[in-house]
Design an enzyme around this catalytic site. Structure first.
Site, PDB file in Angstrom:
ATOM      1  N   SER A 141       4.233   2.424   8.280  1.00 61.10           N
ATOM      2  CA  SER A 141       3.879   1.410   7.292  1.00 61.10           C
ATOM      3  C   SER A 141       5.082   0.959   6.497  1.00 61.10           C
ATOM      4  O   SER A 141       5.951   1.753   6.114  1.00 61.10           O
ATOM      5  CB  SER A 141       2.843   1.961   6.318  1.00 61.10           C
ATOM      6  OG  SER A 141       1.567   1.906   6.868  1.00 61.10           O
ATOM      7  N   HIS A 169       0.815  -1.215   0.000  1.00 60.37           N
ATOM      8  CA  HIS A 169       0.000   0.000   0.000  1.00 60.37           C
ATOM      9  C   HIS A 169       0.851   1.268   0.000  1.00 60.37           C
ATOM     10  O   HIS A 169       0.360   2.348  -0.336  1.00 60.37           O
ATOM     11  CB  HIS A 169      -0.992  -0.004   1.174  1.00 60.37           C
ATOM     12  CG  HIS A 169      -0.415   0.330   2.505  1.00 60.37           C
ATOM     13  ND1 HIS A 169      -0.176  -0.609   3.482  1.00 60.37           N
ATOM     14  CD2 HIS A 169      -0.056   1.522   3.048  1.00 60.37           C
ATOM     15  CE1 HIS A 169       0.310  -0.015   4.557  1.00 60.37           C
ATOM     16  NE2 HIS A 169       0.389   1.288   4.309  1.00 60.37           N
ATOM     17  N   ASP A 217      -0.245  -7.552   1.260  1.00 61.33           N
ATOM     18  CA  ASP A 217       0.273  -6.189   1.392  1.00 61.33           C
ATOM     19  C   ASP A 217       1.794  -6.223   1.566  1.00 61.33           C
ATOM     20  O   ASP A 217       2.331  -6.003   2.649  1.00 61.33           O
ATOM     21  CB  ASP A 217      -0.391  -5.502   2.589  1.00 61.33           C
ATOM     22  CG  ASP A 217      -0.106  -4.009   2.644  1.00 61.33           C
ATOM     23  OD1 ASP A 217       0.446  -3.482   1.663  1.00 61.33           O
ATOM     24  OD2 ASP A 217      -0.439  -3.382   3.677  1.00 61.33           O
TER      25      ASP A 217
END
Length: 291
Positions: free
Chosen positions: A243, A85, A144
């Protein structure tokens, strides 16, 4: 739900300071997973030499430059592992400009702590290719994970060393629910600093306990075996800006990536774990896509 954006000589010496470019694609423990130094929501500030595999993805968006919206981990001299992402929306306007290694203090060119322990200058490496998992799904964050191939090979040092992947059976088959993990990053925390555009000024780390997928499934939908959960202690979590960084556990003195920071429901809320991509579910994919 919030989204976290956030050898030197020859093959015989590759175990010391190089990628297994011709022996295997990944370095072995001793080359990878070494932390030379003596928590990121609820975290504490690291030492400059801590976690030398930590990478910053440096983006630009239009006229805005040097945006630190995601992290990653160096896993060989040419590859960084991150979350899909983080790179799924790249365009002519929104670009991944480079990968930064050896960073600690985002607000200073000289990375020195109060004991004047200093890092070498940061290493900025251009990106050759972004390899996002072909089955990444935005709404559910399935698959992901992504790889970033660097344009130039990194020369390993105590400030830039790879993180191990759990490829050997002894580490791959660990019960991840029982592990204590460390997460590292510069994401949104109580250590806000207004002189930089995002998150913490300093690299932070936090310890997080594993959470079973069954318990995690009581909080989230779509908790499948390829996801891993950790945290849920009030005040300790990964958060926006972390992230793509790794959820790391130490096994026999070396550090291994068991998760990639993916998503969550709030920074440091008690009873609410963070969700991570389970690295052991993607070892074959990683091997197949490292050229």
């Amino acid at each position: 739900m919030w989204l976290k954006l956030g050898g030197i000589l020859a093959c015989a010496l590759l175990v010391q300071f190089s990628c297994f470019a011709e022996c295997t694609k990944l370095p072995e423990p001793g080359t990878c997973g070494v932390d030379f130094a003596d928590r990121i929501y609820g975290g504490t500030i690291t030492k400059p030499k801590n976690y030398p595999w930590t990478a910053l993805l440096v983006f630009s968006y239009g006229f805005y430059k040097d945006l630190y919206w995601c992290g990653g981990s160096l896993i060989s001299d040419r590859y960084v592992m991150t979350a899909a992402h983080c790179v799924s929306d790249l365009s002519d306007e929104y670009k991944l400009e480079k990968i930064r290694l050896g960073e600690w203090d985002l607000a200073s060119d000289d990375d020195c702590d109060e004991q004047t322990i200093c890092n070498d200058p940061v290493i900025d490496v251009e990106v050759e290719k972004v390899i996002m998992h072909e089955n990444y799904t935005k709404g559910t964050f399935l698959n992901d994970i992504a790889l970033i191939k660097l344009k130039d090979a990194v020369t390993f040092s105590e400030f830039a060393l790879p993180l191990c992947l759990p490829t050997a059976d002894a580490v791959k088959d660990k019960n991840t629910d029982e592990l204590t993990y460390t997460a590292v990053g510069w994401g949104n925390t109580e250590h806000q600093n207004k002189t930089i555009q995002y998150g913490s000024r300093y690299k932070l780390h936090v310890q997080l306990n594993g959470v079973t997928n069954d318990d995690c499934g009581k909080v989230y939908d779509n908790i499948v075996p390829s996801k891993l959960c950790a945290g849920a202690e009030a005040g300790k979590d990964t958060c926006q800006g972390d992230s793509g960084g790794s959820l790391v556990a130490a096994v026999d003195g070396y550090s291994y990536a068991y998760g990639v920071v993916s998503y969550g429901k709030g920074c440091g809320r008690g009873g609410v774990p963070g969700v991570y991509t389970r690295v052991t579910s993607f070892l074959d994919w990683i091997d197949d896509h490292m050229e």
